[in-house]
Design an enzyme around this catalytic site. Structure first.
Site, short mmCIF file in Angstrom:
data_model
loop_
_atom_site.label_atom_id
_atom_site.label_comp_id
_atom_site.label_asym_id
_atom_site.label_seq_id
_atom_site.Cartn_x
_atom_site.Cartn_y
_atom_site.Cartn_z
N LEU A 45 0.75 -1.31 -0.01
CA LEU A 45 -0.08 0.08 0.10
C LEU A 45 0.85 1.28 -0.13
O LEU A 45 0.20 2.34 -0.14
CB LEU A 45 -0.90 -0.06 1.26
CG LEU A 45 -2.11 -1.18 1.15
CD1 LEU A 45 -2.93 -0.86 2.66
CD2 LEU A 45 -3.02 -0.74 0.07
N ASP A 101 12.23 -0.24 -0.09
CA ASP A 101 12.02 0.90 0.59
C ASP A 101 12.89 1.85 0.90
O ASP A 101 12.76 2.82 1.26
CB ASP A 101 11.01 0.37 1.86
CG ASP A 101 9.73 0.36 1.33
OD1 ASP A 101 9.13 1.19 0.61
OD2 ASP A 101 8.96 -0.96 1.71
N ASP A 178 -0.16 -11.42 9.86
CA ASP A 178 0.94 -12.26 9.43
C ASP A 178 1.97 -12.98 10.87
O ASP A 178 1.98 -11.96 11.48
CB ASP A 178 2.29 -11.43 8.71
CG ASP A 178 1.76 -11.02 7.31
OD1 ASP A 178 0.50 -11.18 6.81
OD2 ASP A 178 2.42 -10.15 6.72
N LYS A 254 -16.64 6.42 10.09
CA LYS A 254 -16.91 5.05 10.49
C LYS A 254 -15.48 4.72 11.11
O LYS A 254 -15.44 3.91 12.08
CB LYS A 254 -17.29 4.02 9.33
CG LYS A 254 -18.86 3.90 9.03
CD LYS A 254 -19.14 2.86 8.23
CE LYS A 254 -20.38 2.73 7.76
NZ LYS A 254 -20.77 1.80 6.91
N CYS A 417 26.40 -1.34 -14.65
CA CYS A 417 27.00 -2.44 -14.22
C CYS A 417 26.96 -3.68 -15.24
O CYS A 417 27.82 -3.83 -16.15
CB CYS A 417 26.05 -3.11 -13.08
SG CYS A 417 26.88 -4.08 -11.94
N PHE A 420 27.53 -1.88 -18.53
CA PHE A 420 29.19 -1.70 -18.74
C PHE A 420 29.70 -2.91 -19.08
O PHE A 420 30.46 -2.74 -20.27
CB PHE A 420 29.50 -0.96 -17.30
CG PHE A 420 30.97 -1.05 -17.26
CD1 PHE A 420 31.43 0.19 -17.36
CD2 PHE A 420 31.79 -1.99 -17.00
CE1 PHE A 420 32.85 0.29 -17.18
CE2 PHE A 420 33.21 -1.96 -16.47
CZ PHE A 420 33.82 -0.76 -16.85
N GLN A 421 29.58 -4.01 -18.75
CA GLN A 421 30.16 -5.14 -19.27
C GLN A 421 29.82 -5.38 -20.68
O GLN A 421 30.71 -5.83 -21.32
CB GLN A 421 30.17 -6.32 -18.24
CG GLN A 421 30.66 -6.11 -16.66
CD GLN A 421 30.08 -7.19 -15.81
OE1 GLN A 421 29.59 -7.84 -15.91
NE2 GLN A 421 30.50 -7.11 -14.62
N GLU A 441 30.91 -15.42 -17.30
CA GLU A 441 29.75 -15.48 -16.60
C GLU A 441 28.68 -16.16 -17.73
O GLU A 441 28.03 -16.94 -17.45
CB GLU A 441 29.04 -14.32 -16.08
CG GLU A 441 27.81 -14.30 -15.58
CD GLU A 441 27.11 -12.94 -14.78
OE1 GLU A 441 27.86 -12.04 -14.77
OE2 GLU A 441 25.76 -12.93 -14.50
N HIS A 546 26.30 1.06 -9.60
CA HIS A 546 24.65 1.45 -9.81
C HIS A 546 24.29 2.76 -9.51
O HIS A 546 23.86 3.03 -8.37
CB HIS A 546 24.02 0.29 -8.89
CG HIS A 546 23.96 -0.89 -9.53
ND1 HIS A 546 23.22 -1.47 -10.32
CD2 HIS A 546 24.86 -2.01 -9.10
CE1 HIS A 546 23.45 -2.76 -10.66
NE2 HIS A 546 24.42 -3.08 -9.92
N GLU A 548 22.08 4.80 -10.13
CA GLU A 548 20.64 4.74 -9.92
C GLU A 548 20.44 4.80 -8.33
O GLU A 548 19.48 5.57 -8.02
CB GLU A 548 19.86 3.86 -10.58
CG GLU A 548 19.93 2.21 -10.03
CD GLU A 548 21.02 1.60 -10.73
OE1 GLU A 548 22.05 2.07 -11.25
OE2 GLU A 548 20.97 0.26 -10.53
N1 GLN Z 1 26.65 -10.39 -13.52
C1 GLN Z 1 27.35 -9.02 -13.33
C2 GLN Z 1 28.51 -9.38 -12.12
O1 GLN Z 1 28.11 -9.99 -11.42
C3 GLN Z 1 26.71 -7.75 -13.26
C4 GLN Z 1 26.04 -7.57 -11.82
C5 GLN Z 1 24.84 -6.39 -11.90
O2 GLN Z 1 24.68 -5.98 -13.18
N2 GLN Z 1 24.68 -6.04 -10.71
O3 GLN Z 1 29.50 -8.93 -12.25
#
Ligand code: GLN
Length: 588
Positions: A45, A101, A178, A254, A417, A420-421, A441, A546, A548
Site C-alpha cells: 500500500l 523501501d 502475518d 466509520k 553494471c 557496462f560489461q 559469466e 549502480h 541509480e
Molecule cells: N552479473 C554481473 C556481475 O556479477 C553484473 C551484476 C550487476 O549487474 N549487478 O558482475
C-alpha cells in the site's frame, strides 16, 4: 512500576525481574521518539512512501529523523531475493543489500542510510542465538517474549543512539495478522509501554475497498484490520486510508468511530499523480502537527528553515507535473513487466526529467528476441537507451545488439553494471576485432574473456554474500566527459554490486581501439567508468556501478542527467545529422 524503574531494569531478564528492557550504551530515555507504521488489509500500500513523507515533513522543520524497516523474512539481507518477486535489491553505501523501501527513504530524506536502518527476522534471531550460546541469558529459557522482542527493541534503540534522532520512524513489513511480523508488533507495544507517554505514535495504513459492482467505498475490511491491531494491544492514533479516490467523510467517520481515532486523524491517502505530492498532502491535513503534538516535540522545531526547504521541494514537484516535452528512453531487461525491479532507475529518470524540463517516457525492451536484423526497428522510437544490471545468459546477445546499434547510430547510451560489461564485450568484438569476446559469466570457454570474475571472488563459493558491494571511491580522468558530468570532481563515490569485472589484460587493446576508461578504482586496476570521446558519439557512457541508487529529487545523479540531456538533444534533432553538445559549443 514507574517508567524510570522499568528503564533501569538494564541488561537481561533474571530471577530478580520479569522486565527486559535492554539499553544500548549511551541511550538517553526521552530523547528519541518513535513513529511506528503498520499495514493492514494488504501489503503493497505504500507504507514506505507514507512513512518517508511524514518523516520528511518533520525533517523540514529541523528535526533529525532516522527510518528503519523491519522485515519478517528469515534471510539475513535482501541480497539473494529475486527482484521479480520482491522488487529491486537496494544497495546501501556500507554494502548492505536491502528492501527497495530503503531507496524510498534515501530519496525522500536525501540521506545515506546504513545497515542500522534495516533489520530482518534472520538478523534478529541470529543475534538471539549468538547470545544464547554465550550464556548471556543468565539461566533463563530463551523465549519469543521477552528475549526476541527485546532484541527488536535493542535494534531500535541502537539506531536512536547512533543517529541521536529526534524521531525514529519504524516501518513494519508485511500486514498485521502475518505470523512472521507478529513479534515486531509485540516488541513495539512493549517499547511504547517502557518509553512512556508522548513517546510513540502508532499509525495504521489501511485500504478502503471500492468494489465496482457496488460503486461505493466499503470500510469493513479496514475496520477488521485495525481491530486485529488493537487485539494485539496497539491503539493507533492515526489511520491513513489508501484508496483510488478521496475517502468520503462517511467512511472516515466509520473508521474513527470503530477505532477510537479522532476523525481529523483519519487521513485520506488517495492515489495521486506523483508520490512526491504526499508530503504536501500530509501537511494539508495537519498530520505533521498532530505527530509533533503527540510526541511533545514543539520546542525542538526550527520553523525558520521550513519555508525554504518546502519551497525547493514544491518547485521540484511543480516541474514534475508541468513539463510537457517528452523523451523516450528504452530500458532493456529481464524483468521487463515488473516496474518494481527497476524502481531506482525509474526514479532517477524522473529526477533528471524534472531537472531538464521533460517527461521521460520509458519503453521496455525484451532482449530475448532482439537480433541484428530487428534491432533498428525495435529501437526506432528511442531517444536514448539504458542497459541495466543483470545476471546470467538470458537476453545478453540482444543487449549487445542494442548497444552496437546505439554506438553506430549515435543514440545516447547509458550502461549500468551489466550494461557496462556488455558495452565492453560489444566494443571488443566489433571494434577491436576480438571475435567471440565475452564474459566468463556467459561463456566459460570464450577465446577472449574480456570480462572475468574478480580475483578476490574466485575463492568464494555460493551466490550469497560474495559480491563486491557498496560505496567505493572512483578516480575520474581529468578532461573526460565523466569529469565534466561530476563538475570536475576527481574523486567521486559510487555504489557497486558485482562479481565480474573487465580483465586488466585487455585494457590496453580496448583503449587502443578508442574506448576511454574514465573512472578507475584508486588502488586496483578495476575499471569503473567507460565512455567514447564526444567527437565520436554524443553520449556513450557506462559504469560498473549502480548510480541509480544515488539519485535524489533535488540532486539528480549526473550520469542519468547527462543521458536525459543527450536524449532531449537527440529527440529535438531527429532526422538531422547528430552533433554533440561539445561540437556545437566548439563551433559557436
Ligand atoms: N552479473 C554481473 C556481475 O556479477 C553484473 C551484476 C550487476 O549487474 N549487478 O558482475
Amino acid at each position: 512500576m514507574s517508567t524510570e524503574k522499568i528503564l533501569s531494569a538494564l541488561g537481561y531478564a533474571s530471577d530478580e525481574t520479569e522486565f527486559y528492557a535492554p539499553m544500548p550504551a549511551g541511550y538517553k530515555p526521552g530523547k528519541t521518539k518513535y513513529v511506528i507504521v503498520f499495514g493492514t488489509v494488504m501489503s503493497g500500500l505504500g507504507k514506505g512512501i507514507f512513512a518517508s513523507s511524514l518523516a520528511k515533513c518533520l525533517q523540514d522543520q529541523g528535526l533529525t529523523v532516522a527510518p528503519i524497516k523491519l522485515e519478517g523474512y528469515l534471510n539475513i539481507d535482501s541480497g539473494t531475493l529475486n527482484p521479480f518477486r520482491h522488487g529491486e535489491v537496494f544497495v546501501l553505501d556500507d554494502g548492505m543489500e536491502t528492501d527497495m523501501d530503503l531507496g524510498t527513504y534515501e530519496r525522500m530524506l536525501d540521506q545515506d542510510l546504513s545497515r542500522l536502518h534495516f533489520a530482518t527476522s534472520g538478523q534478529i534471531f541470529s543475534r538471539v542465538l549468538e547470545k544464547e550460546r554465550k550464556g548471556s541469558y543468565l539461566g533463563r529459557d530463551v523465549q519469543m517474549i521477552p528475549h526476541v522482542t527485546g532484541e527488536v527493541k535493542i535494534k531500535l534503540r541502537e539506531l536512536a543512539v547512533a543517529t541521536d534522532a529526534d524521531v525514529v520512524f519504524v516501518e513494519i513489513g508485511g500486514t498485521v495478522g502475518d505470523v512472521e511480523n507478529s513479534y515486531f508488533i509485540e516488541a513495539v507495544r512493549e517499547l511504547a509501554f517502557e518509553e512512556g507517554p508522548n513517546s510513540c505514535v502508532f499509525v495504521a495504513l489501511t485500504y478502503i475497498i471500492a468494489p465496482p459492482m457496488l460503486g461505493e467505498q466499503k470500510s469493513k475490511a479496514a475496520q477488521l484490520g485495525i481491530n486485529r491491531l488493537m487485539a494485539a494491544g496497539v491503539q493507533p492514533q492515526i489511520i491513513a486510508c489508501r484508496g483510488k479516490d478521496p475517502i468520503t467523510t462517511k467512511v472516515r467517520e466509520k473508521m474513527a468511530m470503530y477505532s477510537n481515532v479522532p476523525i481529523d486523524n483519519v487521513f485520506s491517502m488517495h492515489d495521486c499523480e506523483s508520490i512526491y505530492l504526499i508530503p504536501e498532502m500530509l501537511r494539508g491535513a495537519g498530520l505533521d502537527q498532530t505527530v509533533i503534538d503527540l510526541l511533545a516535540l514543539r520546542d525542538r522545531l526550527q520553523p525558520e528553515i521550513d519555508a525554504s526547504r518546502r519551497q525547493a521541494w514544491n518547485d521540484f514537484v511543480q516541474r514534475v507535473r508541468s513539463t510537457k516535452e517528452q523523451v523516450t528512453i528504452g530500458i532493456t531487461g529481464k524483468y521487463t513487466s515488473v516496474r518494481d525491479s527497476y524502481a531506482s532507475i525509474i526514479h532517477a529518470l524522473d529526477h533528471c526529467g524534472a531537472a531538464s524540463g521533460c517527461q521521460v517516457h520509458i519503453e521496455w525492451i525484451d532482449t530475448t528476441d532482439v537480433t541484428a536484423d530487428n534491432v533498428a526497428e525495435k529501437m526506432a522510437r528511442l531517444d536514448g537507451v539504458i542497459v541495466p544490471g543483470g545476471f546470467g545468459v538470458r537476453g545478453t546477445e540482444g543487449k549487445i545488439a542494442c548497444i552496437q546499434h546505439a554506438r553506430e547510430n549515435r543514440i545516447p547510451y547509458l550502461g549500468l553494471c551489466y550494461g557496462f560489461q556488455m558495452a565492453v564485450i560489444e566494443f571488443a568484438r566489433n571494434v577491436c576485432g576480438l571475435t567471440g569476446a565475452n564474459s566468463t559469466e556467459i561463456d566459460r570457454d570464450t577465446p577472449h574473456p574480456v570480462v572475468d570474475i574478480l580475483p578476490e571472488q574466485k575463492q568464494i563459493e555460493g551466490l550469497g554474500g560474495n559480491m563486491r558491494l557498496g560505496g567505493r571511491d572512483v578516480q575520474v580522468r581529468p578532461q573526460s566527459m565523466a569529469a565534466r558530468l561530476f563538475n570536475g570532481g576527481q574523486e567521486i563515490r559510487l555504489r557497486f554490486r558485482h562479481r565480474y569485472e573487465v580483465d586488466p589484460q585487455y585494457i590496453e587493446r580496448l583503449e587502443t581501439g578508442g574506448l576511454v576508461f574514465s573512472g578507475k578504482a584508486p588502488d586496483y586496476p578495476i575499471m569503473q567508468i567507460l565512455e567514447l570521446p564526444e567527437t565520436v558519439h554524443p553520449y556513450f557512457m557506462a559504469t560498473q556501478a549502480h548510480p541509480e541508487f544515488q539519485s535524489r529529487p533535488l540532486r539528480p545523479q549526473p550520469m542519468f542527467a547527462g543521458l536525459v540531456r543527450a536524449a532531449l538533444d537527440y529527440s529535438r534533432n531527429r532526422g538531422k545529422p547528430v552533433v554533440s553538445r561539445r561540437e556545437r559549443a566548439e563551433k559557436a
